[in-house]
Design an enzyme around this catalytic site. Structure first.
Site, short mmCIF file in Angstrom:
data_model
loop_
_atom_site.label_atom_id
_atom_site.label_comp_id
_atom_site.label_asym_id
_atom_site.label_seq_id
_atom_site.Cartn_x
_atom_site.Cartn_y
_atom_site.Cartn_z
N ILE A 47 0.83 -1.20 0.00
CA ILE A 47 0.00 0.00 0.00
C ILE A 47 0.86 1.25 0.00
CG2 ILE A 47 -1.67 1.32 1.36
CD1 ILE A 47 -2.76 -1.39 2.36
N ASP A 56 13.04 2.41 11.32
CA ASP A 56 12.38 1.55 12.29
C ASP A 56 11.38 2.40 13.06
OD1 ASP A 56 11.57 -0.18 14.25
OD2 ASP A 56 13.53 -0.39 15.22
N ARG A 91 3.52 12.18 16.09
CA ARG A 91 4.07 13.22 16.97
C ARG A 91 5.16 14.01 16.27
NH1 ARG A 91 6.10 10.85 22.42
NH2 ARG A 91 7.77 10.03 21.08
N TYR A 141 -2.99 -8.18 16.91
CA TYR A 141 -3.04 -7.33 15.72
C TYR A 141 -4.29 -6.45 15.73
CZ TYR A 141 -3.28 -5.94 10.82
OH TYR A 141 -3.36 -5.21 9.66
N LYS A 185 -4.53 -2.30 16.07
CA LYS A 185 -5.15 -1.49 15.03
C LYS A 185 -6.34 -0.70 15.57
CE LYS A 185 -2.48 -2.32 11.52
NZ LYS A 185 -1.71 -1.24 10.88
#
Length: 265
Positions: A18, A66, A132, A169, A173
């Site tokens: 994506i 990372d 942030r 997971y 999310k």
């Protein structure tokens, strides 16, 4: 969609799937610079070649990133500001999967601490660190170079689906989706940027087979989801919505988590 032209964008997880589809579409729509951060450098050269073919005027700046490291993310965004002088939009797409069918019920007994932490460090902490740093950069330039600025955080339909076998997971999310909705108070209070979310469905990407480790082929993976009632969409389908959210065309929309693709509750 010309509203993304001549602008600078940061994309986490941008080297494949994506993320890469989003980069290609932004280039096609005239973006000035694409700053790609991804933990895997394997596909970066290929992405650079693709972008050059699509739009030779679009600059591509690839960085091994990372997102689970706040200092790594801060350095990446600061490097973008130092090198290119602004940041108009960002898409936080980096994430990792959790394989289904590997644990016996009750699955919570087989999800160890390390697995839980690893999923959350990327899928939720990474979104916090990225958002942030991006907000900090956008705030710095909003007074001297005003204009619409947007951040899109990619969650998943797993955030609102009942899939206990991959609850680390799904929970990570769900946290990403809630974080995105909560952070929109920045926009509501009249600040400089809009923050929106994406709940993508089952998408044909290199990461998809990791959710179904028992499948031997891509066809088996997709057949598994079809039997469960899910349709499989393309990365380009998701990218179109991300680019729309990053553009001024989506100005009336804020704080939304938009579902793209079929979803079962």
């Amino acid at each position: 969609m010309s509203f993304v032209s001549s602008k600078i964008f940061a994309i986490t997880g941008g080297a494949s799937g994506i993320g890469a589809a989003t980069c290609r579409l932004l280039a096609k729509r005239g973006a000035a610079t694409l700053c790609v951060g991804d933990l895997c450098s394997e596909n970066m050269k290929l992405l650079e070649k693709d972008i050059k073919k699509i739009n030779p005027d679009t600059k591509v700046h690839c960085t091994v990133l990372d997102v689970s490291s706040s200092s790594n993310v801060d350095e990446w965004i600061q490097d973008i500001i130092t090198t290119f002088g602004d940041l108009h939009g960002a898409a936080n797409i980096a994430g990792i999967a959790q394989g289904a069918g590997l644990r016996q019920a009750p699955t919570i007994l087989e999800d160890d601490d390390q697995q839980w932490k690893k999923v959350f460090q990327v899928n939720l902490d990474g979104v916090l660190y990225s958002t942030r740093a991006q907000v900090r950069a956008m705030k710095e330039f909003s007074s001297t170079n005003p204009g619409d600025r947007s951040i899109v955080n990619v969650a998943s339909i797993a955030s609102m689906s009942h899939m206990p076998d991959v609850f680390a997971y799904g929970t990570s999310k769900a946290g990403c989706a809630y974080f995105t909705t909560f952070e929109v108070t920045l926009f509501a209070l009249g600040y400089f940027s809009n923050i929106m979310g994406m709940l993508e469905g089952i998408t044909r990407t290199p990461m998809l087979p990791r959710f179904v480790p028992s499948a031997k082929t891509q066809e088996e993976v997709e057949e598994t989801y079809k039997k469960e009632g899910f349709s499989v969409i393309e990365a380009d389908d998701v990218a179109r919505t991300i680019v729309w959210l990053l553009s001024e065309d989506s100005r009336p929309v804020f704080g939304a988590n938009i579902n793209v693709g079929a979803c079962m509750p």
